[in-house]
Design a protein around this motif. Structure first.
Motif, PDB file in Angstrom:
ATOM      1  N   VAL A   1       0.977  -1.167  -0.049  1.00  0.00           N
ATOM      2  CA  VAL A   1       0.013   0.071  -0.012  1.00  0.00           C
ATOM      3  C   VAL A   1       1.037   1.280   0.000  1.00  0.00           C
ATOM      4  N   ALA A   2       0.270   2.166  -0.420  1.00  0.00           N
ATOM      5  CA  ALA A   2       0.907   3.632  -0.383  1.00  0.00           C
ATOM      6  C   ALA A   2       0.103   4.479   0.529  1.00  0.00           C
ATOM      7  N   LEU A   3       0.887   5.357   1.215  1.00  0.00           N
ATOM      8  CA  LEU A   3       0.102   6.226   2.166  1.00  0.00           C
ATOM      9  C   LEU A   3       0.627   7.735   1.476  1.00  0.00           C
ATOM     10  N   GLU A   4      -0.322   8.548   1.155  1.00  0.00           N
ATOM     11  CA  GLU A   4       0.338   9.860   0.529  1.00  0.00           C
ATOM     12  C   GLU A   4      -0.673  11.066   1.183  1.00  0.00           C
ATOM     13  N   PRO A   5      -0.136  12.080   1.504  1.00  0.00           N
ATOM     14  CA  PRO A   5      -0.652  13.307   1.912  1.00  0.00           C
ATOM     15  C   PRO A   5      -1.846  13.863   0.989  1.00  0.00           C
ATOM     16  N   LEU A   6      -2.945  14.091   1.211  1.00  0.00           N
ATOM     17  CA  LEU A   6      -3.872  14.918   0.200  1.00  0.00           C
ATOM     18  C   LEU A   6      -3.389  16.057  -0.473  1.00  0.00           C
ATOM     19  N   SER A   7      -2.562  16.840   0.574  1.00  0.00           N
ATOM     20  CA  SER A   7      -2.201  18.106   0.140  1.00  0.00           C
ATOM     21  C   SER A   7      -0.961  18.032  -0.920  1.00  0.00           C
ATOM     22  N   GLY A   8      -0.298  16.664  -0.885  1.00  0.00           N
ATOM     23  CA  GLY A   8       0.726  16.633  -1.780  1.00  0.00           C
ATOM     24  C   GLY A   8       1.979  16.813  -0.696  1.00  0.00           C
ATOM     25  N   VAL A   9       1.853  17.517   0.440  1.00  0.00           N
ATOM     26  CA  VAL A   9       2.906  18.000   1.214  1.00  0.00           C
ATOM     27  C   VAL A   9       2.877  17.202   2.551  1.00  0.00           C
ATOM     28  N   GLY A  10       3.744  16.376   3.147  1.00  0.00           N
ATOM     29  CA  GLY A  10       3.924  15.858   4.325  1.00  0.00           C
ATOM     30  C   GLY A  10       4.313  14.439   4.045  1.00  0.00           C
ATOM     31  N   ARG A  11       4.254  13.823   5.036  1.00  0.00           N
ATOM     32  CA  ARG A  11       4.780  12.345   5.443  1.00  0.00           C
ATOM     33  C   ARG A  11       4.059  11.427   4.391  1.00  0.00           C
ATOM     34  N   ARG A  12       5.018  10.549   3.615  1.00  0.00           N
ATOM     35  CA  ARG A  12       4.377   9.616   2.838  1.00  0.00           C
ATOM     36  C   ARG A  12       5.151   8.402   2.820  1.00  0.00           C
ATOM     37  N   SER A  13       4.906   7.325   2.407  1.00  0.00           N
ATOM     38  CA  SER A  13       5.411   6.040   2.492  1.00  0.00           C
ATOM     39  C   SER A  13       4.856   4.967   1.751  1.00  0.00           C
ATOM     40  N   GLN A  14       5.743   4.049   1.312  1.00  0.00           N
ATOM     41  CA  GLN A  14       5.104   2.872   0.355  1.00  0.00           C
ATOM     42  C   GLN A  14       5.455   1.836   1.501  1.00  0.00           C
ATOM     43  N   LEU A  15       4.347   0.813   1.645  1.00  0.00           N
ATOM     44  CA  LEU A  15       4.517  -0.054   2.725  1.00  0.00           C
ATOM     45  C   LEU A  15       4.354  -1.522   2.134  1.00  0.00           C
ATOM     46  N   ARG A  16       5.091  -2.537   2.473  1.00  0.00           N
ATOM     47  CA  ARG A  16       5.183  -3.777   1.917  1.00  0.00           C
ATOM     48  C   ARG A  16       4.205  -4.762   2.907  1.00  0.00           C
ATOM     49  N   SER A  17       3.513  -5.641   2.140  1.00  0.00           N
ATOM     50  CA  SER A  17       2.634  -6.531   2.904  1.00  0.00           C
ATOM     51  C   SER A  17       3.450  -7.642   3.760  1.00  0.00           C
ATOM     52  N   ASN A  18       2.832  -7.762   4.743  1.00  0.00           N
ATOM     53  CA  ASN A  18       3.686  -8.909   5.626  1.00  0.00           C
ATOM     54  C   ASN A  18       2.937 -10.294   5.580  1.00  0.00           C
ATOM     55  N   GLY A  19       1.824 -10.436   4.687  1.00  0.00           N
ATOM     56  CA  GLY A  19       1.111 -11.392   4.710  1.00  0.00           C
ATOM     57  C   GLY A  19       0.184 -11.723   5.818  1.00  0.00           C
ATOM     58  N   ASP A  20       0.133 -11.045   6.741  1.00  0.00           N
ATOM     59  CA  ASP A  20      -0.866 -11.057   7.873  1.00  0.00           C
ATOM     60  C   ASP A  20      -1.636 -10.221   8.285  1.00  0.00           C
ATOM     61  N   GLY A  21      -1.830  -9.421   7.077  1.00  0.00           N
ATOM     62  CA  GLY A  21      -2.864  -8.283   7.370  1.00  0.00           C
ATOM     63  C   GLY A  21      -2.163  -7.165   7.838  1.00  0.00           C
ATOM     64  N   THR A  22      -0.883  -7.086   8.162  1.00  0.00           N
ATOM     65  CA  THR A  22      -0.320  -5.686   8.424  1.00  0.00           C
ATOM     66  C   THR A  22       0.680  -5.302   7.362  1.00  0.00           C
ATOM     67  N   TRP A  23       1.340  -4.249   7.268  1.00  0.00           N
ATOM     68  CA  TRP A  23       2.398  -3.743   6.272  1.00  0.00           C
ATOM     69  C   TRP A  23       3.441  -3.073   7.069  1.00  0.00           C
ATOM     70  N   THR A  24       4.716  -3.035   6.420  1.00  0.00           N
ATOM     71  CA  THR A  24       5.735  -2.560   7.137  1.00  0.00           C
ATOM     72  C   THR A  24       6.321  -1.480   5.992  1.00  0.00           C
ATOM     73  N   GLY A  25       6.697  -0.088   6.613  1.00  0.00           N
ATOM     74  CA  GLY A  25       6.961   1.035   5.820  1.00  0.00           C
ATOM     75  C   GLY A  25       8.436   0.708   5.185  1.00  0.00           C
ATOM     76  N   LEU A  26       8.458   1.121   3.964  1.00  0.00           N
ATOM     77  CA  LEU A  26       9.639   0.908   3.024  1.00  0.00           C
ATOM     78  C   LEU A  26      10.699   2.073   3.029  1.00  0.00           C
ATOM     79  N   ASP A  27      10.001   3.255   3.320  1.00  0.00           N
ATOM     80  CA  ASP A  27      10.622   4.513   3.001  1.00  0.00           C
ATOM     81  C   ASP A  27      10.100   5.825   3.960  1.00  0.00           C
ATOM     82  N   GLY A  28      10.751   6.880   3.824  1.00  0.00           N
ATOM     83  CA  GLY A  28      10.275   7.857   4.506  1.00  0.00           C
ATOM     84  C   GLY A  28      10.099   7.863   5.967  1.00  0.00           C
ATOM     85  N   TYR A  29       9.200   8.562   6.582  1.00  0.00           N
ATOM     86  CA  TYR A  29       9.253   8.820   7.911  1.00  0.00           C
ATOM     87  C   TYR A  29       8.659   7.615   8.618  1.00  0.00           C
TER      88      TYR A  29
END
Length: 461
Positions: free
Chosen positions: A383-411
């Motif tokens: 999944v990717a989390l992105e600020p609506l304003s385009g400015v702020g913390r963003r990150s791509q997250l990989r699936s852990n296969g158990d219904g959770t995700w771990t951040g790959l970059d950014g904050y």
């Protein structure tokens, strides 16, 4: 690597040829060769030379200097991936008594180990390696110039230590390990520690007159892991594809991505120049694109390998002179010429073959306090989390296969995203590293640290 000149448009090929012609002429290089890679294949090779009727091709060896460090870094990452070392381990664990053992393996890879830039005199690049037979001869009596881990300070002796680490763990010579574990699997048949014909001779060009002096080609001995190798544009084109994509016979895609992730604190000048360093790879922002690779120089030779993962392109530039052509800028320009003249055509959009409804339910708009975010489902299940304003913390997250995700970059790199459900199975909120994301700003139906004013939203009271 098969070269297909026809894959580029004639105007693009001419622009590439013009760029290296200017570099060879203005830089007064006896010869300069270059290659461009696109979509995993060499699509152009060019050469300019001062010798009429003869131009070096993609199989002529040049000395590549510090590009050797990237090869050494690959060997160290292989040790880590096999569980034989940890990048957080201090060097002392494997090579006691060097005087530099406080530095970790990762710090040596990123040039943050505090070591001196060079070995003690005489100048190691222009004298026989036999003058420095042991590590103490490379490091000197005072190996450190800075506190360990505090700042980026490029260090050739640091990569000598990494080569010694490879030899200690593998129980074999650095060059033998390199040939067996990297060069042969990747098909780099014209990359070697000593020159093999056909190869270019190294020259010093007088700064104020068009005359030359031959440079000695010294065997660097202990310093070999920092700069010994000879190679060709064809071999380095193959190596660039590997550094961008990985190859499970050598290093995974995840490990080569780690190599090009910034690992050293940037100096003020570096921030202004848009440059940085990963694990054995130099990084730069140039003309709106992120480039990775490495430059190299030894008396008589200049070299650069640069690649752009986003553009799926790479360029290699080699010259046989001590100074002159700005090969790093030339390589970046070659990528820019092709990327702008023939922009990459994206793959067709295709819908996902299937999707978990419980994951699809999480997509859309969320709020952290009053700041709006969008959560998007990616094709790889992340999944990717992105600020609506385009400015702020963003990150791509990989699936852990158990219904959770771990951040790959950014904050949120390394932080875990977990949907929290109510007793009826509906989603109450998202928990990301203790931050609560709700469907409405400060949603009363979800736990919000500090609570929500019972009088709710209002104007000025």
């Amino acid at each position: 690597m098969t070269t297909s000149q026809a894959e580029l448009l004639p105007a693009t090929r001419r622009a590439l040829s013009h760029r290296i012609a200017v570099a060879q002429s203005e830089g007064r290089a006896p010869s300069l060769v270059a290659a461009v890679v696109r979509d995993g294949q060499a699509v152009w090779h060019g050469a300019r030379t001062s010798v009429d009727g003869h131009a070096p091709d993609e199989n002529v060896q040049y000395r590549i200097g510090s590009i050797t460090k990237t090869f050494t870094a690959v060997l160290v990452l292989r040790l880590r991936d096999e569980g034989l070392v940890d990048l957080g381990d201090p060097l002392e664990k494997y090579l006691p008594g060097t005087g530099a053992g406080e530095a970790t393996i990762a710090e040596l890879l990123a040039h943050t180990g505090g070591l001196a830039a060079e070995s003690p005199a005489p100048w190691w690049e222009r004298t026989p390696g036999s003058l420095r037979p042991e590590l103490v001869d490379v490091l000197g009596e005072q190996p450190l110039r800075h506190p360990v881990g505090r700042r980026f300070h490029y260090s050739n002796p640091g990569y000598t230590l990494l080569g010694a680490l490879v030899e200690e763990v593998r129980g074999a010579a650095w060059e033998d390990v390199l040939r067996r574990e990297v060069l042969e699997p990747l098909g780099l048949r014209r990359t070697s520690g000593r020159s093999r014909a056909p190869h270019a001779g190294g020259w010093a060009v007088h700064p104020w007159a068009d005359v030359m002096l031959p440079e000695p080609a010294e065997d660097l001995g202990r310093m070999a892991p920092a700069g010994q190798l000879w190679s060709t544009t064809d071999d380095l084109a193959r190596f660039a594809v590997f550094l961008a994509r990985g190859d499970d016979r050598v290093l995974s895609a995840q490990s080569v991505q780690e190599m090009r992730t910034p690992a050293a604190p940037a100096e003020t000048a570096d921030l202004a120049a848009g440059t940085g360093y990963g694990l054995g790879l130099q990084l730069q922002h140039r003309d709106g694109r992120l480039l990775a690779g490495h430059s190299g120089s030894l008396p008589g030779f200049l070299a650069n390998l640069t690649f752009s993962v986003e553009d799926d392109m790479a360029a290699v530039v080699l010259a046989n002179c001590t100074s002159g052509p700005q090969v790093t800028a030339v390589a970046a320009d070659l990528i820019g010429i092709v990327a702008e003249a023939e922009p990459r055509i994206p793959e067709p959009w295709r819908p996902l073959p299937e999707v978990d409804p419980a994951v699809l339910e999480l997509t859309g708009q969320w709020y952290w306090g009053t700041q709006g975010f969008i959560l998007r489902l990616m094709a790889d299940g992340g999944v990717a989390l992105e600020p609506l304003s385009g400015v702020g913390r963003r990150s791509q997250l990989r699936s852990n296969g158990d219904g959770t995700w771990t951040g790959l970059d950014g904050y949120y790199a390394g932080e875990v995203l977990r949907p929290v459900r109510r007793t009826d199975g509906s989603v109450s909120h998202l928990d990301l590293g203790s931050f609560v994301f709700t469907r409405q700003p400060y949603d009363e139906g979800a736990p919000v640290p500090g609570g929500v004013d019972p009088e709710g939203w209002s104007g000025i009271r």
